[in-house]
Design an enzyme around this catalytic site. Structure first.
Site, PDB file in Angstrom:
ATOM      1  N   ARG A 139       0.846  -1.179   0.000  1.00 47.70           N
ATOM      2  CA  ARG A 139       0.000   0.000   0.000  1.00 47.70           C
ATOM      3  C   ARG A 139       0.889   1.240   0.000  1.00 47.70           C
ATOM      4  NH1 ARG A 139      -3.135  -2.813  -1.728  1.00 47.70           N
ATOM      5  NH2 ARG A 139      -5.180  -3.460  -0.988  1.00 47.70           N
ATOM      6  N   HIS A 163       0.390  -0.349 -10.334  1.00 51.87           N
ATOM      7  CA  HIS A 163      -0.478  -1.166  -9.479  1.00 51.87           C
ATOM      8  C   HIS A 163      -0.868  -2.467 -10.199  1.00 51.87           C
ATOM      9  CE1 HIS A 163      -3.431  -0.887  -5.868  1.00 51.87           C
ATOM     10  NE2 HIS A 163      -3.087  -2.139  -6.104  1.00 51.87           N
TER      11      HIS A 163
END
Length: 311
Positions: A226, A274
């Site tokens: 994250r 991502h």
């Protein structure tokens, strides 16, 4: 009466998931379920959910037995005060394998210093002989399903792997540490650090200036976890000083990463969009269907989120 299953996610996700979800539901004997993008809230039995969905108020869903998250991360929904139904996160073999592939690939890239040759095809003969894997300590921050799988894969390749978690874990083949003192130990000899922690108030900026200073000079940071786990300003400063050798980052505080962000142009940063591990519709659909089967059979749901911990 057929089950009503609301698919609360984007249209493109619906196109990817509709067929595999219907197949998975058929496999558990729920082939006649009403799976749709639009069902009256009071009639919904289960919600297949993406936190970016327009569904943000769960109070009208009085019949709903569970909210089944499409993604591993739940930080976008776990703090929603209207969500009183059980919330399950995605734990999927396909997602796990994808993360292992990405993490092992980039760990080996840095271990072998592949960039030295790939980025310098200029006729110069650059000899670089890496240490053997047993001489390259790796630390993984986070020993959930993803961290454990990545740690086991790297240990299987011969790397000495330390795993750190907030509560003590035991994973065969890994040195497992926990707590503040354990974090200091885990970072102090790590030449490669991989972040696979959930995003919670306790983990935000976990890798700050003081903890970056604990790492050996030239250490590499790999973050497929994250974005907010890292203090961006502290990392940029450590890269500029040379204390940190490189950072490969797949997640960011703002996504897509803004074009003007300094990470894009920094010579010691690799940005990936991502992609470390994407939920695969076919395998994820089986996970969702299994929880629906459990709910209808009166069995406990799996992969439930602990609201007090945030994951």
């Amino acid at each position: 009466m057929p089950l009503n299953i609301l698919f609360a996610a984007s249209e493109d996700r619906w196109q990817a998931y509709e067929a595999p979800l219907r197949e998975a539901l058929s496999d558990i004997g729920q082939g006649d379920a009403n799976l749709a993008l639009d069902i009256p809230a009071a009639e919904v039995d289960y919600i297949v959910y993406a936190p970016s969905s327009e569904v943000q108020d769960f109070m009208p869903y009085t019949r709903t037995k569970a909210v089944l998250n499409l993604w591993a991360g739940v930080e976008g929904v776990v703090g929603n005060d209207t969500l009183t139904q059980p919330l399950a996160r995605m734990v999927d073999d396909g997602l796990t394998q994808g993360m292992v592939d990405w993490v092992v690939g980039h760990t080996m890239r840095h271990h072998l210093n592949t960039d030295l040759h790939v980025m310098n095809q200029d006729g110069k003969w650059r000899r670089y002989v890496p240490p053997l894997a047993p001489d390259r300590p790796v630390t993984i921050l986070g020993l959930g399903a993803l961290g454990r799988a990545c740690g086991e894969a790297l240990a299987g390749l011969g790397f000495p792997v330390t795993g750190w978690s907030r509560s003590q874990k035991d994973v065969e083949g890994l040195r497992c540490l926990s707590g503040d003192e354990g974090l200091v130990q885990a970072l102090s000899d790590a030449q490669i650090v991989i972040l696979l922690l959930p995003q919670t108030p306790d983990t935000e900026n976990l890798l700050n200036a003081a903890r970056l200073d604990l790492l050996p000079e030239g250490a590499v940071i790999i973050n497929p976890g994250r974005g907010p786990l890292i203090d961006d300003d502290a990392l940029l400063s450590a890269l500029d000083s040379g204390h940190i050798g490189h950072a490969t980052l797949d997640v960011f505080r703002e996504e897509p990463l803004p074009a003007e962000h300094p990470y894009w142009a920094h010579p010691k940063v690799t940005v990936t969009p991502h992609i470390a591990s994407e939920t695969r519709p076919k395998s994820a659909s089986r996970v969702i269907a299994e929880n629906i089967r459990r709910g209808e059979a009166g069995e406990p749901f799996v992969h439930l989120v602990d609201r007090s911990l945030g994951y």
